[in-house]
Design an enzyme around this catalytic site. Sequence first.
Site, PDB file in Angstrom:
ATOM      1  N   HIS A  43       0.865  -1.184   0.000  1.00  0.00           N
ATOM      2  CA  HIS A  43       0.000   0.000   0.000  1.00  0.00           C
ATOM      3  C   HIS A  43       0.902   1.234   0.000  1.00  0.00           C
ATOM      4  O   HIS A  43       1.207   1.791   1.058  1.00  0.00           O
ATOM      5  CB  HIS A  43      -0.918  -0.007   1.221  1.00  0.00           C
ATOM      6  CG  HIS A  43      -1.949   1.080   1.213  1.00  0.00           C
ATOM      7  ND1 HIS A  43      -3.165   0.948   1.862  1.00  0.00           N
ATOM      8  CD2 HIS A  43      -1.972   2.307   0.656  1.00  0.00           C
ATOM      9  CE1 HIS A  43      -3.876   2.055   1.694  1.00  0.00           C
ATOM     10  NE2 HIS A  43      -3.161   2.889   0.964  1.00  0.00           N
ATOM     11  N   GLU A  70      -2.657  -1.728  -3.113  1.00  0.00           N
ATOM     12  CA  GLU A  70      -3.749  -0.978  -2.503  1.00  0.00           C
ATOM     13  C   GLU A  70      -3.459   0.518  -2.578  1.00  0.00           C
ATOM     14  O   GLU A  70      -2.292   0.927  -2.589  1.00  0.00           O
ATOM     15  CB  GLU A  70      -3.904  -1.350  -1.020  1.00  0.00           C
ATOM     16  CG  GLU A  70      -4.192  -2.800  -0.742  1.00  0.00           C
ATOM     17  CD  GLU A  70      -4.302  -3.087   0.738  1.00  0.00           C
ATOM     18  OE1 GLU A  70      -4.818  -4.155   1.092  1.00  0.00           O
ATOM     19  OE2 GLU A  70      -3.849  -2.245   1.551  1.00  0.00           O
ATOM     20  N   HIS A 190      -7.799  -6.210   7.574  1.00  0.00           N
ATOM     21  CA  HIS A 190      -7.601  -5.200   8.609  1.00  0.00           C
ATOM     22  C   HIS A 190      -7.802  -5.809   9.992  1.00  0.00           C
ATOM     23  O   HIS A 190      -8.896  -6.210  10.369  1.00  0.00           O
ATOM     24  CB  HIS A 190      -8.513  -3.982   8.453  1.00  0.00           C
ATOM     25  CG  HIS A 190      -7.866  -2.721   8.998  1.00  0.00           C
ATOM     26  ND1 HIS A 190      -7.795  -2.448  10.337  1.00  0.00           N
ATOM     27  CD2 HIS A 190      -7.243  -1.697   8.369  1.00  0.00           C
ATOM     28  CE1 HIS A 190      -7.166  -1.296  10.520  1.00  0.00           C
ATOM     29  NE2 HIS A 190      -6.813  -0.825   9.341  1.00  0.00           N
TER      30      HIS A 190
END
Length: 238
Positions: A43, A70, A190
């Site tokens: 990310h 991401e 997450h």
Amino acid sequence: MTKLSVNINKIATLRNARGGNNPNVVQVALDAERFGAQGITVHPRPDERHIRYQDVIDLAKVVTTEFNIEGYPDQRFMDLIRSVKPAQATLVPDPPHAITSNSGWDTITNRLFLRDIVEELHEYGARVSIFINPESKFFEPAKNTGTDRVELYTEPYATYFPTDRHAAVKPYVEVALLAKDLGLGLNAGHDLDLHNLRFLKESIPFLDEVSIGHALICDALYYGLENTIQMYRRQLEI
């Protein structure tokens, strides 16, 4: 089978804390694959405080499992996807200075914006996943963007899991079934860890992929990276 994608952002955080190239992000990705990771997730953020854009380019040359990038779809992100052509692009509604992802997309308000982004990403050959809260109202609009998958934001599940796991997972099961009915693939990520991952998998057996970084890297400090990846894989092989 639910695939395990290992997020290596925290490896880059450790490297950046000292400078130089130790630990070597590319080598860790290769080792993670060798140890059983079925995907590598990164990310990159605008300030490059962990994964750098050059890291993404370097990783794309060597990653042989599914490469998942991401990020918020600003122009730099879109240019990166066009250049790298990862297996998957995961759209996250993060402002530039967010510490970590803390919410999914409002796919109602942003439906037209996301539709255009998804269409462009498909032109680059990437599968698209949209990060989404476990609220049913967001799922049909997500489907209407043309996305291939949605990624369930699982921080609320992880927070309430120690208190009442059945109540914590209930909204996720409901929206997962809705996603399946709509023909959407299903990812999750997450705050998933060795304590709560198996129950999520048992409750939603048709999960396509989980992306795990922070907890997995923390566990690797105690158990070693190879052993830790295998421990996470076993949570999913039920």
